[in-house]
Design a protein around this motif. Structure first.
Motif, short mmCIF file in Angstrom:
data_model
loop_
_atom_site.label_atom_id
_atom_site.label_comp_id
_atom_site.label_asym_id
_atom_site.label_seq_id
_atom_site.Cartn_x
_atom_site.Cartn_y
_atom_site.Cartn_z
N GLY A 28 61.63 70.83 59.82
CA GLY A 28 62.71 71.30 60.68
C GLY A 28 64.02 70.61 60.42
O GLY A 28 65.04 71.00 61.00
N GLN A 29 64.03 69.59 59.55
CA GLN A 29 65.25 68.86 59.25
C GLN A 29 65.77 69.20 57.86
O GLN A 29 64.99 69.45 56.94
N CYS A 30 67.10 69.18 57.71
CA CYS A 30 67.74 69.35 56.41
C CYS A 30 68.62 68.13 56.16
O CYS A 30 69.61 67.91 56.87
N GLN A 156 56.25 76.88 47.50
CA GLN A 156 56.11 76.93 48.96
C GLN A 156 55.56 75.63 49.56
O GLN A 156 54.58 75.63 50.30
N PRO A 157 56.18 74.49 49.24
CA PRO A 157 55.74 73.24 49.86
C PRO A 157 56.27 73.12 51.28
O PRO A 157 57.03 73.98 51.75
N ILE A 158 55.88 72.06 51.95
CA ILE A 158 56.46 71.76 53.25
C ILE A 158 57.78 71.00 53.06
O ILE A 158 58.76 71.24 53.77
N TYR A 159 57.81 70.12 52.06
CA TYR A 159 58.98 69.28 51.78
C TYR A 159 59.61 69.71 50.46
O TYR A 159 58.94 69.79 49.44
N TYR A 160 60.91 70.01 50.50
CA TYR A 160 61.68 70.32 49.31
C TYR A 160 62.60 69.15 49.02
O TYR A 160 63.49 68.83 49.82
N LEU A 161 62.42 68.49 47.87
CA LEU A 161 63.27 67.39 47.44
C LEU A 161 64.07 67.89 46.24
O LEU A 161 63.51 68.13 45.16
N LEU A 162 65.37 68.06 46.42
CA LEU A 162 66.20 68.77 45.45
C LEU A 162 67.29 67.85 44.90
O LEU A 162 68.18 67.42 45.64
N ASP A 163 67.20 67.54 43.62
CA ASP A 163 68.14 66.63 42.99
C ASP A 163 69.27 67.44 42.34
O ASP A 163 69.08 68.06 41.28
N GLU A 164 70.42 67.46 42.98
CA GLU A 164 71.60 68.19 42.52
C GLU A 164 71.27 69.65 42.18
O GLU A 164 71.47 70.12 41.06
N ALA A 182 68.86 75.81 54.21
CA ALA A 182 69.09 75.52 55.62
C ALA A 182 68.23 76.43 56.49
O ALA A 182 67.68 76.00 57.52
N LYS A 183 68.09 77.69 56.08
CA LYS A 183 67.24 78.64 56.81
C LYS A 183 65.78 78.22 56.75
O LYS A 183 65.05 78.31 57.75
N LEU A 184 65.33 77.75 55.57
CA LEU A 184 63.95 77.28 55.45
C LEU A 184 63.69 76.10 56.39
O LEU A 184 62.64 76.01 57.03
N ALA A 185 64.66 75.18 56.46
CA ALA A 185 64.52 74.04 57.37
C ALA A 185 64.45 74.50 58.81
O ALA A 185 63.62 74.02 59.60
N ALA A 186 65.29 75.45 59.18
CA ALA A 186 65.27 75.97 60.55
C ALA A 186 63.94 76.64 60.85
O ALA A 186 63.51 76.69 62.01
N GLY A 187 63.26 77.13 59.81
CA GLY A 187 61.97 77.79 60.00
C GLY A 187 60.79 76.85 59.95
O GLY A 187 59.64 77.29 60.05
#
Length: 241
Positions: A28-30, A156-164, A182-187
């Motif tokens: 739920g966090q971004c 489709q993980p729970i956590y997305y870690l995105l480097d640049e 941001a929409k994925l985090a809200a979901g």
């Protein structure tokens, strides 16, 4: 399911780039990660993903040390977009993006129709459907970056870690991709994005982590962390918000 960081020291054998980090990253966090080049943002993401061991402290997922989880189990929970990676892939764009389903397959070398459906959905989202049958090597830099993002989304993980994730992308695709994460985090997903623009962090994220060249990192809500004083200390230049 919370990704917990306690007293983390991340770095190399004789050199630490991040010290004294304690934080929780929850679905739920971004999160935006900001810092100068060479401050340790990439090393930090690798440590959060479990592919680099902490020099001190711990990173746990539901109280389990990440490095105690097998690779497939970890990949079902955490998706990592590397800043750079070799793209010497022999196959098509669809086959490349479909690799994101590998941790979910019951038969590791037999993709299901559902896997292809999910991969095609992400290609459509990233405006790459017309390239599905083309060799990955034939894509431009920006198209390849979108294919790499499509692969992580297909995972489709729970956590997305995105480097640049915005590198090589035009402004329209930058805006679309940030809005989508941001929409994925809200979901209910958790998103951690390395960015270089505090304005984008304010617009799309609700939490921020500042990685200083010296001193302990600073983490919290964007409202409390992304202040002019903190950003001036981070970048060493005057900042107007």
């Amino acid at each position: 399911m919370t990704l917990s960081v306690r007293g983390l020291e991340a770095g190399f054998t004789h050199h630490s780039v991040v010290r004294g980090l304690t934080m929780d990253i929850a679905p739920g966090q971004c999160w935006a990660v900001l810092g100068n080049n060479g401050s340790g943002k990439t090393t930090l993401l690798h440590t959060l993903a479990g592919i680099r061991a902490p020099r001190a402290g711990a990173v746990t997922l539901e109280e389990h040390a990440l490095r105690d989880l097998d690779a497939a189990e970890r990949a079902r929970s955490i998706g990592l977009l590397l800043q750079e990676e070799p793209l010497e892939f022999w196959g098509s764009v669809l086959e490349y993006v479909g690799l994101g389903r590998y941790p979910h397959r019951r038969a590791r070398f037999a993709p299901a129709l559902e896997d292809e459906r999910i991969a095609r959905e992400q290609l459509d989202l990233l405006e790459l459907s017309a390239f599905a049958g083309r060799p990955l090597a034939s894509l431009s830099g920006g198209e390849r970056q979108r294919a790499r993002l499509a692969l992580v989304l297909t995972q489709q993980p729970i956590y997305y870690l995105l480097d640049e994730p915005l590198q090589h992308l035009d402004l329209r695709h930058q805006a679309r991709i940030l809005a989508h994460f941001a929409k994925l985090a809200a979901g209910g997903a958790a998103v951690v994005i390395v960015l270089h623009d505090p304005a984008l962090a304010q617009r799309h994220c609700d939490h921020a982590l500042l990685v200083f060249d010296r001193g302990a990192p600073l983490s919290g809500t964007c409202e409390t962390v992304l202040t002019a004083a903190n950003l001036e200390r981070l970048y060493g230049i005057p900042v107007t918000l």
